[in-house]
Enzyme design. Structure first.
Site, PDB file in Angstrom:
ATOM      1  N   TYR A   1       1.747  11.655  41.995  1.00  0.00           N
ATOM      2  CA  TYR A   1       2.294  10.306  41.844  1.00  0.00           C
ATOM      3  C   TYR A   1       1.477   9.295  42.639  1.00  0.00           C
ATOM      4  O   TYR A   1       0.927   9.616  43.693  1.00  0.00           O
ATOM      5  CB  TYR A   1       3.732  10.257  42.366  1.00  0.00           C
ATOM      6  CG  TYR A   1       4.682  11.211  41.699  1.00  0.00           C
ATOM      7  CD1 TYR A   1       5.458  10.802  40.617  1.00  0.00           C
ATOM      8  CD2 TYR A   1       4.827  12.520  42.174  1.00  0.00           C
ATOM      9  CE1 TYR A   1       6.347  11.677  40.009  1.00  0.00           C
ATOM     10  CE2 TYR A   1       5.712  13.402  41.567  1.00  0.00           C
ATOM     11  CZ  TYR A   1       6.477  12.977  40.487  1.00  0.00           C
ATOM     12  OH  TYR A   1       7.345  13.852  39.889  1.00  0.00           O
TER      13      TYR A   1
ATOM     14  N   ARG B   1       9.143   2.626  36.164  1.00  0.00           N
ATOM     15  CA  ARG B   1       9.569   3.900  35.600  1.00  0.00           C
ATOM     16  C   ARG B   1       8.814   5.013  36.319  1.00  0.00           C
ATOM     17  O   ARG B   1       7.576   5.035  36.372  1.00  0.00           O
ATOM     18  CB  ARG B   1       9.271   4.000  34.104  1.00  0.00           C
ATOM     19  CG  ARG B   1      10.019   5.150  33.427  1.00  0.00           C
ATOM     20  CD  ARG B   1      11.367   4.681  32.984  1.00  0.00           C
ATOM     21  NE  ARG B   1      12.205   5.737  32.428  1.00  0.00           N
ATOM     22  CZ  ARG B   1      13.396   5.512  31.895  1.00  0.00           C
ATOM     23  NH1 ARG B   1      13.870   4.287  31.851  1.00  0.00           N
ATOM     24  NH2 ARG B   1      14.128   6.496  31.426  1.00  0.00           N
ATOM     25  N   LEU B   2       9.553   5.915  36.904  1.00  0.00           N
ATOM     26  CA  LEU B   2       8.935   7.063  37.562  1.00  0.00           C
ATOM     27  C   LEU B   2       8.035   7.784  36.564  1.00  0.00           C
ATOM     28  O   LEU B   2       8.440   8.058  35.440  1.00  0.00           O
ATOM     29  CB  LEU B   2      10.025   8.014  38.064  1.00  0.00           C
ATOM     30  CG  LEU B   2       9.534   9.257  38.810  1.00  0.00           C
ATOM     31  CD1 LEU B   2       8.928   8.864  40.153  1.00  0.00           C
ATOM     32  CD2 LEU B   2      10.685  10.244  39.010  1.00  0.00           C
ATOM     33  N   HIS B   3       6.801   8.069  36.971  1.00  0.00           N
ATOM     34  CA  HIS B   3       5.898   8.793  36.080  1.00  0.00           C
ATOM     35  C   HIS B   3       4.951   9.666  36.896  1.00  0.00           C
ATOM     36  O   HIS B   3       4.407   9.255  37.903  1.00  0.00           O
ATOM     37  CB  HIS B   3       5.115   7.850  35.165  1.00  0.00           C
ATOM     38  CG  HIS B   3       4.372   6.762  35.865  1.00  0.00           C
ATOM     39  ND1 HIS B   3       4.992   5.628  36.373  1.00  0.00           N
ATOM     40  CD2 HIS B   3       3.049   6.609  36.137  1.00  0.00           C
ATOM     41  CE1 HIS B   3       4.093   4.846  36.916  1.00  0.00           C
ATOM     42  NE2 HIS B   3       2.895   5.416  36.789  1.00  0.00           N
ATOM     43  N   LEU B   4       4.783  10.870  36.410  1.00  0.00           N
ATOM     44  CA  LEU B   4       3.916  11.869  37.028  1.00  0.00           C
ATOM     45  C   LEU B   4       2.582  11.877  36.288  1.00  0.00           C
ATOM     46  O   LEU B   4       2.533  12.070  35.069  1.00  0.00           O
ATOM     47  CB  LEU B   4       4.565  13.247  36.939  1.00  0.00           C
ATOM     48  CG  LEU B   4       3.758  14.437  37.468  1.00  0.00           C
ATOM     49  CD1 LEU B   4       3.610  14.359  38.978  1.00  0.00           C
ATOM     50  CD2 LEU B   4       4.418  15.754  37.058  1.00  0.00           C
TER      51      LEU B   4
END
Length: 204
Positions: free
Chosen positions: A108, A116-119
């Site tokens: 991350y 928006r959480l994003h990997l």
């Protein structure tokens, strides 16, 4: 039980459960929400996550694994999300197995520019015309990029992710340095020419 499939699954709208402030309508920082539903970008989907190709990839292979649950960023993650983050990581690792001739990093950004959480699941060739700036480079090759495993360990230990925005942003300003050797390029054009030396001959 989670079921991962290609795009034959029915489309599921992301839920809104975080209570975090939404991005302004049509603001670029909220663009991931639209990308999650773009059939040209979507790669995989299961009950909990959607995987897309990064719209502006910084390497030959660059995927984003995003939860359907509305989690704006790492600072909003809690212990309740440990299983979700572990699942996101496993999905990311499975993606890397499809490209066995390439090395990947999975993690991350400490201070993401997109809501928006994003990997990130990104190959370390960094061979892409979208890789243009020092900030782009340092966001993946300095501690600004936090490995997924480190995030999970901290969450399990502390119950939250501790981030120092000011300190992390300083990493973006560090001098350019090749991630595979001791080369210190003067600028991005020089770095990108140098990176070609690390590519297999068939990819140059």
């Amino acid at each position: 039980m989670r079921r991962l499939s290609l795009l034959t699954m029915k489309k599921s709208a992301p839920t809104n459960s975080s209570g975090g402030p939404p991005a302004k309508k049509n603001h670029w920082s909220g663009g991931l929400l639209a990308s999650m539903q773009d059939p040209e970008l979507k790669v995989l989907e299961d009950d909990d996550v959607i995987v897309i190709k990064d719209k502006y990839p910084k390497a030959k292979f660059h995927y984003l694994v995003m939860p359907k649950k509305d989690i704006p960023a790492l600072k909003h993650v809690t212990k309740e999300n440990i299983d979700l983050l572990e699942h996101m990581e496993k999905v990311g690792e499975n993606l890397t197995k499809e490209h066995k001739d390439h090395d990947f990093i999975v993690g991350y950004h400490a201070v993401p520019s997109m809501q928006r959480l994003h990997l990130h699941v990104i190959s370390t060739d960094f061979n892409s015309p979208c890789l243009k700036t020092k900030q782009h480079w340092n966001s993946f090759t300095t501690p600004f990029f936090i490995p997924s495993r480190n995030v999970r360990i901290q969450l399990e230990k502390d119950g939250r992710i501790k981030l120092n925005t000011e300190a992390n942003n300083k990493y973006l300003l560090e001098n350019l340095k090749c991630h595979k050797c001791s080369k210190l390029p003067k600028n991005m054009p020089e770095l990108k020419r140098h990176l070609l030396e690390h590519l297999p001959s068939e990819e140059k």
